[in-house]
Design an enzyme around this catalytic site. Sequence first.
Site, PDB file in Angstrom:
ATOM      1  N   GLY A 103      -0.317  -1.614   7.870  1.00  0.00           N
ATOM      2  CA  GLY A 103      -0.335  -2.589   8.950  1.00  0.00           C
ATOM      3  C   GLY A 103       1.046  -2.663   9.569  1.00  0.00           C
ATOM      4  O   GLY A 103       2.057  -2.656   8.858  1.00  0.00           O
TER       5      GLY A 103
ATOM      6  N   ALA B 287       6.196  -3.775   8.725  1.00  0.00           N
ATOM      7  CA  ALA B 287       5.081  -2.953   8.242  1.00  0.00           C
ATOM      8  C   ALA B 287       4.774  -3.281   6.791  1.00  0.00           C
ATOM      9  O   ALA B 287       5.637  -3.774   6.044  1.00  0.00           O
ATOM     10  CB  ALA B 287       5.415  -1.467   8.379  1.00  0.00           C
ATOM     11  N   ASP B 288       3.552  -3.020   6.402  1.00  0.00           N
ATOM     12  CA  ASP B 288       3.153  -3.147   5.007  1.00  0.00           C
ATOM     13  C   ASP B 288       2.094  -2.094   4.719  1.00  0.00           C
ATOM     14  O   ASP B 288       1.208  -1.849   5.544  1.00  0.00           O
ATOM     15  CB  ASP B 288       2.591  -4.545   4.719  1.00  0.00           C
ATOM     16  CG  ASP B 288       2.391  -4.769   3.230  1.00  0.00           C
ATOM     17  OD1 ASP B 288       3.401  -5.004   2.538  1.00  0.00           O
ATOM     18  OD2 ASP B 288       1.249  -4.698   2.754  1.00  0.00           O
ATOM     19  N   THR B 289       2.194  -1.470   3.557  1.00  0.00           N
ATOM     20  CA  THR B 289       1.253  -0.423   3.177  1.00  0.00           C
ATOM     21  C   THR B 289       0.551  -0.779   1.878  1.00  0.00           C
ATOM     22  O   THR B 289       1.202  -1.216   0.922  1.00  0.00           O
ATOM     23  CB  THR B 289       1.975   0.936   3.013  1.00  0.00           C
ATOM     24  OG1 THR B 289       2.614   1.289   4.246  1.00  0.00           O
ATOM     25  CG2 THR B 289       0.994   2.033   2.624  1.00  0.00           C
TER      26      THR B 289
END
Length: 202
Positions: free
Chosen positions: A118, A76-78
């Site tokens: 994401g 995940a990436d924020t």
Amino acid sequence: MLDNINKYNIILASGSPRRKQLLEGLGIEFSQKVLEGIDETYPDTLPAEQVAQYIAEKKSSAYLESMSDNDLLITADTIVVVQDSDGKSIILGKPHDFDEAVYMLKMLSGKTHQVITGCCLSTKQQQRSFSTITNVTFKQLGDDEIEYYIKKYLPYDKAGAYGIQEWIGYIGVTGIEGSYFNVMGFPIQRIYAELSTLITEH
């Protein structure tokens, strides 16, 4: 889904304590694994709303060679996206120091911004990736409030220099549209739904 998921070795590819806490809330067993030095750059031409998913997929690719057949990897990436005075989208990642954190919170003050996470769910056989967007509105923050928060909570591991679950969220957030947990960095309801679909299809 909860019966079938035990067939998999779930790996959370993140050192985030918040993502760990939220995934634990699903009641599934998993381990954490973090590879250092993954390239998180993205093309300048990529639209802001696609950046987090692009990076999540990039992170997933770094793990694929070492995965076993029964592994199920979650990356995940924020990011935080806010418009400047000219209406241009500015992407805010994690601040590197106090001054950058102040800059970010002043950018968010008195505005509505987007938090975009994401996620990528991968096995050896298939991959599902998606983005979740939440709109967050801040009141006009005072300089003293910004400085107090940064000095006390040290939000250098958080996109946009804030955690909604902390003091700044209590006193500053006046509205939210979408998933609260997404603002924490992990849209757990969507992850559960996507896990269910992936396991059913596999």
